[in-house]
Motif scaffolding. Structure first.
Motif, PDB file in Angstrom:
ATOM      1  N   ALA A  88       0.818  -1.208   0.000  1.00 40.41           N
ATOM      2  CA  ALA A  88       0.000   0.000   0.000  1.00 40.41           C
ATOM      3  C   ALA A  88       0.855   1.262   0.000  1.00 40.41           C
ATOM      4  N   ASP A  89       1.926   1.274   0.783  1.00 46.71           N
ATOM      5  CA  ASP A  89       2.723   2.491   0.943  1.00 46.71           C
ATOM      6  C   ASP A  89       4.177   2.313   0.523  1.00 46.71           C
ATOM      7  N   HIS A  90       4.522   1.150   0.007  1.00 44.54           N
ATOM      8  CA  HIS A  90       5.939   0.876  -0.251  1.00 44.54           C
ATOM      9  C   HIS A  90       6.197   0.507  -1.715  1.00 44.54           C
ATOM     10  N   GLY A  91       5.249   0.820  -2.603  1.00 45.07           N
ATOM     11  CA  GLY A  91       5.474   0.523  -4.000  1.00 45.07           C
ATOM     12  C   GLY A  91       5.574  -0.975  -4.246  1.00 45.07           C
ATOM     13  N   GLU A  92       6.525  -1.357  -5.074  1.00 44.06           N
ATOM     14  CA  GLU A  92       6.703  -2.760  -5.426  1.00 44.06           C
ATOM     15  C   GLU A  92       8.016  -3.280  -4.871  1.00 44.06           C
ATOM     16  N   ASN A  93       8.002  -4.546  -4.424  1.00 42.25           N
ATOM     17  CA  ASN A  93       9.203  -5.244  -3.979  1.00 42.25           C
ATOM     18  C   ASN A  93       9.289  -6.558  -4.740  1.00 42.25           C
ATOM     19  N   GLY A  94      10.508  -7.065  -4.887  1.00 41.59           N
ATOM     20  CA  GLY A  94      10.686  -8.324  -5.580  1.00 41.59           C
ATOM     21  C   GLY A  94      11.270  -9.386  -4.679  1.00 41.59           C
ATOM     22  N   ALA A  95      11.103 -10.648  -5.059  1.00 36.03           N
ATOM     23  CA  ALA A  95      11.646 -11.765  -4.282  1.00 36.03           C
ATOM     24  C   ALA A  95      11.860 -12.959  -5.204  1.00 36.03           C
ATOM     25  N   ASP A  96      12.886 -13.753  -4.878  1.00 32.87           N
ATOM     26  CA  ASP A  96      13.119 -14.998  -5.623  1.00 32.87           C
ATOM     27  C   ASP A  96      12.169 -16.096  -5.184  1.00 32.87           C
ATOM     28  N   GLY A  97      11.835 -16.121  -3.910  1.00 32.59           N
ATOM     29  CA  GLY A  97      10.946 -17.140  -3.369  1.00 32.59           C
ATOM     30  C   GLY A  97      10.034 -16.556  -2.313  1.00 32.59           C
ATOM     31  N   VAL A  98       8.868 -17.180  -2.138  1.00 27.84           N
ATOM     32  CA  VAL A  98       7.879 -16.742  -1.151  1.00 27.84           C
ATOM     33  C   VAL A  98       7.516 -17.924  -0.264  1.00 27.84           C
ATOM     34  N   ILE A  99       7.580 -17.716   1.055  1.00 29.20           N
ATOM     35  CA  ILE A  99       7.229 -18.753   2.026  1.00 29.20           C
ATOM     36  C   ILE A  99       5.994 -18.287   2.781  1.00 29.20           C
ATOM     37  N   ASN A 100       4.967 -19.094   2.743  1.00 30.34           N
ATOM     38  CA  ASN A 100       3.708 -18.755   3.403  1.00 30.34           C
ATOM     39  C   ASN A 100       3.807 -19.075   4.891  1.00 30.34           C
TER      40      ASN A 100
END
Length: 481
Positions: A394-406
């Motif tokens: 919402a307030d931090h634009g876009e971020n990227g990641a190689d992997g996502v852990i739920n």
């Protein structure tokens, strides 16, 4: 009496231990159904990394109801190697706590066998429970059929939800993709390279486990906690030798009787206010600190809580104890309007009731100070683009990641995916009903529920003391149906 126990985790261990203590001269069978290879340990306490620790002091991890020293006595000198110096308590790897559960279960099975019970474990999943005259018939995935006079559901907590629809976005090359359930972390992190940018969905205790385990493996890449609220768990304080004088089940019972069953949230607040007044602490100041949880800077709050581990004030300690000892009982007495008031503060309540241990808090603080770990609240969406994940905040634009852990925890009283067919059959045959707020309610005296699946309970997920208390009550009911 023939008892079928569906599930072989901590709830089943508590029930078997309680049955071994109360049964005298009982005959019949006890059959435990558990398809997992990690019998008695459940999802949380199977083999895993040593960095995945039990998240509470020994006194509140006893699976034997009413015996606060049971786990500590079993642990003995083994705890010295895992002492959290800030807390002054041993905090062992969860796999070691799993050994305690297995030891307790095996002793209970031996005692029940010596008392004349025929005890067996079936490594299969129950999919249906049907009526057959005065008995119940359980059908399993491998088409087996078993009959019983009573059935106890001990199936554990729900399945972590996929809030952003990322299921199926795993990596085809064996590297980090989307992991829907992080446990066991030993397996999950094997697919994460040291320099990967890792996004962790959630900021509760499971997320803390993921971050601390990455740090223990020497991870060098950026770690981002993605959360709608951005609220971290509170931090355990050193235990003090003080029992509640006002905020107790006995006092709540007295109010319940004196007011013809009318007990409200304001009555419970009054009991906590009296606890603080006894030691000269100001309730309004304490309440203001709690209400600010969802709005302040989580990094600053974490730093303040680490500094307050030895704080002598009792407010948070009393509230935490009451949530797990008085809370499940008091919740059922509250009017729905008061329950709705508490649900509005669920994230704060969970953060206070289930704090992180100091050794983990200091690891998070070090990673936050170095900027290797960042917390991004207000997450709106996560999508996979060109082999990486794009995070929209919402307030931090876009971020990227190689992997996502739920690391999102299941909703309280959620039905585990593996038990959905079973619960459907219980509802279909009229043996149970679904509670509007989640969970299952027995509709037949031959059915019992132990653990978080029990409907109508508190919004706080059942803790080990709560599970042990439910198991004890179920054992009493089975003894005198």
């Amino acid at each position: 009496m023939d008892i079928a126990i569906v599930g072989g985790g901590a709830a089943a261990v508590g029930l078997l231990d309680a049955l071994a203590a109360v049964e005298e001269g009982e005959t019949g069978t006890i059959t435990v159904f558990e398809p997992s290879a990690h019998l008695w340990r459940g999802r949380p306490y199977g083999p895993d990394l040593d960095a995945v620790r039990v998240n509470a002091p020994p006194a509140i991890m006893s699976i034997r109801h009413g015996d606060f020293g049971h786990y500590a006595a079993w642990l003995g000198e083994r705890g010295n190697a895992h002492r959290d110096e800030l807390l002054g308590q041993p905090l062992v790897p969860r796999a070691l706590y799993g050994d305690y559960l297995a030891h307790t279960a095996e002793k209970a099975l031996a005692a029940l066998g010596e008392a004349g019970r025929l005890v067996r474990v079936v490594a299969d999943r129950v999919t249906e429970v049907m009526r057959s005259g005065v008995r119940l018939v359980l059908r399993t995935e491998d088409t087996g059929e078993y009959d019983a006079t009573h059935v106890v559901l001990c199936v554990g907590t729900g399945t972590p939800p996929d809030l952003y629809g990322l299921a199926g976005t795993g990596s085809s090359d064996g590297r980090a993709g989307f992991t829907s359930d992080p446990y066991p972390l030993a397996d999950t992190l094997d697919h994460v390279d040291d320099g990967d940018e890792v996004a962790v969905i959630g900021s509760g205790l499971t997320a803390v486990d993921v971050v601390v385990s990455l740090a223990a493996r020497g991870h060098t890449g950026r770690i981002t906690l993605l959360s709608r609220s951005g609220v971290l768990p509170y931090v355990w304080q050193r235990p003090i030798d003080r029992r509640p004088r006002h905020l107790s089940a006995e006092r709540v019972t007295e109010l319940h009787r004196a007011r013809a069953g009318n007990v409200g949230l304001d009555d419970l607040i009054g009991l906590l206010r009296a606890e603080l007044a006894d030691v000269g602490e100001d309730f309004d100041t304490f309440a203001a600190e709690l209400l600010a949880t969802a709005h302040g800077d989580p990094v600053r709050r974490l730093r303040c809580q680490i500094e307050a581990i030895d704080d002598s004030r009792i407010g948070r300690r009393m509230l935490q104890e009451a949530v797990h000892t008085v809370g499940p009982y008091a919740w059922r007495l509250l009017p729905e309007s008061d329950r709705a008031r508490l649900r509005r503060h669920l994230r704060t309540a969970t953060s206070v009731a289930s704090p992180m241990v100091p050794v983990n808090a200091t690891t998070l603080m070090r990673l936050l100070d170095s900027r290797q770990l960042v917390i991004v609240p207000g997450i709106r969406a996560i999508e996979r683009v060109n082999g990486r994940f794009r995070v929209h905040g919402a307030d931090h634009g876009e971020n990227g990641a190689d992997g996502v852990i739920n690391a999102v925890n299941p909703a309280p009283h959620a039905v585990p995916d593996a038990a959905r067919q079973l619960v459907g059959s219980l509802v279909g045959t009229g043996l149970a009903t679904l509670h509007p707020s989640g969970g299952v309610l027995p509709a037949d005296p031959r059915l019992h529920v132990v653990g978080d699946l029990m409907g109508g309970g508190s919004v706080i997920t059942a803790s080990i003391p709560g599970v042990a208390a439910q198991a004890f009550r179920a054992a009493q009911a089975l003894r005198t149906p």
